[in-house]
Enzyme design. Sequence first.
Site, PDB file in Angstrom:
ATOM      1  N   GLU A  70      -1.123  19.693 -45.719  1.00  0.00           N
ATOM      2  CA  GLU A  70      -1.434  18.408 -47.190  1.00  0.00           C
ATOM      3  C   GLU A  70       0.034  17.791 -47.536  1.00  0.00           C
ATOM      4  O   GLU A  70       1.397  18.399 -46.785  1.00  0.00           O
ATOM      5  CB  GLU A  70      -0.992  19.515 -48.265  1.00  0.00           C
ATOM      6  CG  GLU A  70      -1.130  18.858 -49.344  1.00  0.00           C
ATOM      7  CD  GLU A  70      -1.614  17.723 -49.981  1.00  0.00           C
ATOM      8  OE1 GLU A  70      -2.619  18.030 -50.100  1.00  0.00           O
ATOM      9  OE2 GLU A  70      -1.503  16.912 -50.871  1.00  0.00           O
ATOM     10  N   ASP A 119      -8.488  10.656 -51.172  1.00  0.00           N
ATOM     11  CA  ASP A 119      -7.726   9.905 -52.090  1.00  0.00           C
ATOM     12  C   ASP A 119      -9.326   8.064 -51.613  1.00  0.00           C
ATOM     13  O   ASP A 119      -9.398   8.546 -50.458  1.00  0.00           O
ATOM     14  CB  ASP A 119      -6.608   9.086 -52.152  1.00  0.00           C
ATOM     15  CG  ASP A 119      -5.314  10.304 -51.931  1.00  0.00           C
ATOM     16  OD1 ASP A 119      -6.235  10.571 -53.024  1.00  0.00           O
ATOM     17  OD2 ASP A 119      -4.218  10.356 -51.792  1.00  0.00           O
ATOM     18  N   LYS A 123      -9.375  -0.709 -52.335  1.00  0.00           N
ATOM     19  CA  LYS A 123      -8.778  -1.844 -52.373  1.00  0.00           C
ATOM     20  C   LYS A 123      -9.273  -2.930 -50.663  1.00  0.00           C
ATOM     21  O   LYS A 123      -8.511  -1.410 -49.766  1.00  0.00           O
ATOM     22  CB  LYS A 123      -7.454  -2.551 -52.159  1.00  0.00           C
ATOM     23  CG  LYS A 123      -7.283  -2.286 -54.107  1.00  0.00           C
ATOM     24  CD  LYS A 123      -6.156  -3.197 -53.928  1.00  0.00           C
ATOM     25  CE  LYS A 123      -5.768  -3.012 -55.490  1.00  0.00           C
ATOM     26  NZ  LYS A 123      -4.421  -2.641 -56.294  1.00  0.00           N
ATOM     27  N   ASP A 155     -16.613  12.496 -55.759  1.00  0.00           N
ATOM     28  CA  ASP A 155     -17.471  12.236 -56.688  1.00  0.00           C
ATOM     29  C   ASP A 155     -17.222  10.461 -56.391  1.00  0.00           C
ATOM     30  O   ASP A 155     -18.382   9.947 -57.668  1.00  0.00           O
ATOM     31  CB  ASP A 155     -16.422  12.466 -57.718  1.00  0.00           C
ATOM     32  CG  ASP A 155     -15.362  12.167 -57.920  1.00  0.00           C
ATOM     33  OD1 ASP A 155     -14.823  11.908 -57.021  1.00  0.00           O
ATOM     34  OD2 ASP A 155     -15.480  11.060 -58.455  1.00  0.00           O
ATOM     35  N   THR A 195     -14.074  22.885 -55.430  1.00  0.00           N
ATOM     36  CA  THR A 195     -12.252  22.068 -55.090  1.00  0.00           C
ATOM     37  C   THR A 195     -12.054  21.913 -57.033  1.00  0.00           C
ATOM     38  O   THR A 195     -13.007  22.054 -57.155  1.00  0.00           O
ATOM     39  CB  THR A 195     -11.728  20.981 -54.165  1.00  0.00           C
ATOM     40  OG1 THR A 195     -12.394  19.917 -54.835  1.00  0.00           O
ATOM     41  CG2 THR A 195     -12.943  20.675 -52.577  1.00  0.00           C
ATOM     42  N   GLU A 196     -10.191  21.599 -56.740  1.00  0.00           N
ATOM     43  CA  GLU A 196     -10.191  21.235 -58.500  1.00  0.00           C
ATOM     44  C   GLU A 196     -10.602  20.228 -58.188  1.00  0.00           C
ATOM     45  O   GLU A 196     -11.047  20.714 -59.536  1.00  0.00           O
ATOM     46  CB  GLU A 196      -8.827  21.218 -57.975  1.00  0.00           C
ATOM     47  CG  GLU A 196      -8.287  23.133 -57.706  1.00  0.00           C
ATOM     48  CD  GLU A 196      -7.017  23.177 -56.906  1.00  0.00           C
ATOM     49  OE1 GLU A 196      -8.054  22.738 -55.880  1.00  0.00           O
ATOM     50  OE2 GLU A 196      -6.960  24.433 -56.282  1.00  0.00           O
ATOM     51  N   TYR A 197     -10.534  19.661 -57.478  1.00  0.00           N
ATOM     52  CA  TYR A 197     -11.124  18.270 -58.290  1.00  0.00           C
ATOM     53  C   TYR A 197     -13.351  18.297 -58.800  1.00  0.00           C
ATOM     54  O   TYR A 197     -13.205  17.622 -59.315  1.00  0.00           O
ATOM     55  CB  TYR A 197     -10.793  17.020 -57.622  1.00  0.00           C
ATOM     56  CG  TYR A 197      -9.451  16.261 -57.500  1.00  0.00           C
ATOM     57  CD1 TYR A 197      -8.290  16.657 -57.564  1.00  0.00           C
ATOM     58  CD2 TYR A 197      -9.702  14.836 -58.108  1.00  0.00           C
ATOM     59  CE1 TYR A 197      -7.354  16.178 -57.848  1.00  0.00           C
ATOM     60  CE2 TYR A 197      -8.335  14.454 -57.996  1.00  0.00           C
ATOM     61  CZ  TYR A 197      -7.610  14.931 -57.954  1.00  0.00           C
ATOM     62  OH  TYR A 197      -6.049  13.880 -58.137  1.00  0.00           O
ATOM     63  N   GLU A 198     -13.607  18.778 -57.934  1.00  0.00           N
ATOM     64  CA  GLU A 198     -14.571  18.915 -57.183  1.00  0.00           C
ATOM     65  C   GLU A 198     -15.200  19.229 -58.854  1.00  0.00           C
ATOM     66  O   GLU A 198     -16.273  19.142 -60.165  1.00  0.00           O
ATOM     67  CB  GLU A 198     -15.884  19.394 -56.244  1.00  0.00           C
ATOM     68  CG  GLU A 198     -16.928  19.998 -57.202  1.00  0.00           C
ATOM     69  CD  GLU A 198     -16.733  20.327 -55.261  1.00  0.00           C
ATOM     70  OE1 GLU A 198     -16.491  21.061 -54.530  1.00  0.00           O
ATOM     71  OE2 GLU A 198     -18.588  21.100 -55.157  1.00  0.00           O
TER      72      GLU A 198
HETATM   73  N1  SAM Z   1      -8.611  18.563 -51.511  1.00  0.00           N
HETATM   74  C1  SAM Z   1      -8.119  18.772 -53.059  1.00  0.00           C
HETATM   75  C2  SAM Z   1      -9.302  19.080 -54.424  1.00  0.00           C
HETATM   76  O1  SAM Z   1     -10.544  18.456 -54.121  1.00  0.00           O
HETATM   77  O2  SAM Z   1      -9.448  19.375 -55.237  1.00  0.00           O
HETATM   78  C3  SAM Z   1      -7.550  17.500 -53.608  1.00  0.00           C
HETATM   79  C4  SAM Z   1      -7.547  15.885 -54.256  1.00  0.00           C
HETATM   80  S1  SAM Z   1      -6.311  14.701 -54.285  1.00  0.00           S
HETATM   81  C5  SAM Z   1      -7.886  13.603 -55.214  1.00  0.00           C
HETATM   82  C6  SAM Z   1      -5.968  14.064 -52.353  1.00  0.00           C
HETATM   83  C7  SAM Z   1      -4.841  15.029 -51.557  1.00  0.00           C
HETATM   84  O3  SAM Z   1      -4.900  15.274 -50.680  1.00  0.00           O
HETATM   85  C8  SAM Z   1      -3.879  14.934 -52.273  1.00  0.00           C
HETATM   86  O4  SAM Z   1      -3.263  16.446 -52.339  1.00  0.00           O
HETATM   87  C9  SAM Z   1      -2.748  14.451 -51.376  1.00  0.00           C
HETATM   88  O5  SAM Z   1      -1.201  14.438 -51.137  1.00  0.00           O
HETATM   89  C10 SAM Z   1      -3.586  14.622 -50.426  1.00  0.00           C
HETATM   90  N2  SAM Z   1      -3.451  13.328 -49.428  1.00  0.00           N
HETATM   91  C11 SAM Z   1      -3.316  12.301 -49.052  1.00  0.00           C
HETATM   92  N3  SAM Z   1      -3.612  11.682 -48.136  1.00  0.00           N
HETATM   93  C12 SAM Z   1      -3.516  12.487 -46.707  1.00  0.00           C
HETATM   94  C13 SAM Z   1      -2.644  12.243 -46.015  1.00  0.00           C
HETATM   95  N4  SAM Z   1      -3.012  11.543 -45.130  1.00  0.00           N
HETATM   96  N5  SAM Z   1      -2.666  13.637 -44.781  1.00  0.00           N
HETATM   97  C14 SAM Z   1      -2.209  14.842 -45.823  1.00  0.00           C
HETATM   98  N6  SAM Z   1      -2.829  14.552 -47.233  1.00  0.00           N
HETATM   99  C15 SAM Z   1      -3.203  13.952 -47.155  1.00  0.00           C
END
Ligand code: SAM
Length: 217
Positions: A70, A119, A123, A155, A195-198
């Site tokens: 993370e 993420d 773009k 999603d 997951t939280e997002y899910e």
């Molecule tokens: N996986 C979790 C969930 O489904 O609830 C969190 C999803 S959140 C949209 C994306 C997470 O990925 C964030 O906590 C972000 O800090 C982490 N993240 C994004 N790019 C990353 C990278 N290159 N390396 C490690 N973590 C990354």
Amino acid sequence: MRLRNKPWAVKLVNDHPESVLQNPDPDKKIDWAERFGNDHPIEIEVGSGKGHFITTLAEMHPDKNYVALELQTTAAGIILRTKLEKGLDNLQILRGDAADINSFFGKNTTDVIYLNFSDPWPKTRHEKRRLTYKSFLSKYEEVLKPEGHIEFKTDNSGLFAYSVQSMNNYGMFFDFVSVDLHHEKPEIVEKNIETEYEHKFAAKGNPIYALHAHFET
Ligand code: SAM
């Protein structure tokens, strides 16, 4: 997703170097067997966020080792708090960038890589940042054992379509694909760990896309 900075989380992370590795030197290999105190199989979640998925898995499978990779310190602190509360000796937190995954883990060392709600970077000019871009796939291929695989959930239909294409172009094989994971057969739905997002997106009625894929063996 950027979490608001929580000073307690930063302090907790700094106080627990035995559980959280912060930005390790990419030129030095990490001795995971030493950190875990055993050589059990390793599974990695890339971008664990607050860590509900990986802490649940770690609790369910004490015979396997888990690494939450993370970027954000606050997220690392939240995962660490759960790890300490639940006494999860089989979970390590790695605060670092997925772009360096192949320096954090040796070749053929990992059984599963989980990409959960990565993420989307919609773009076109940000394509290279998507965690399923070909440069990331080649790093995952290096780290995974020949019999290892990737599990991906999102999603975001755009990121899902992109990822299927990217993995297909790379020559990967698909073992499972769903465009509505939460309405699959009961045995699949029951096994799913949210997951939280899910949880948030499914509660709004959004379909959850999922796939499992492996590289040529
Ligand atoms: N996986 C979790 C969930 O489904 O609830 C969190 C999803 S959140 C949209 C994306 C997470 O990925 C964030 O906590 C972000 O800090 C982490 N993240 C994004 N790019 C990353 C990278 N290159 N390396 C490690 N973590 C990354």
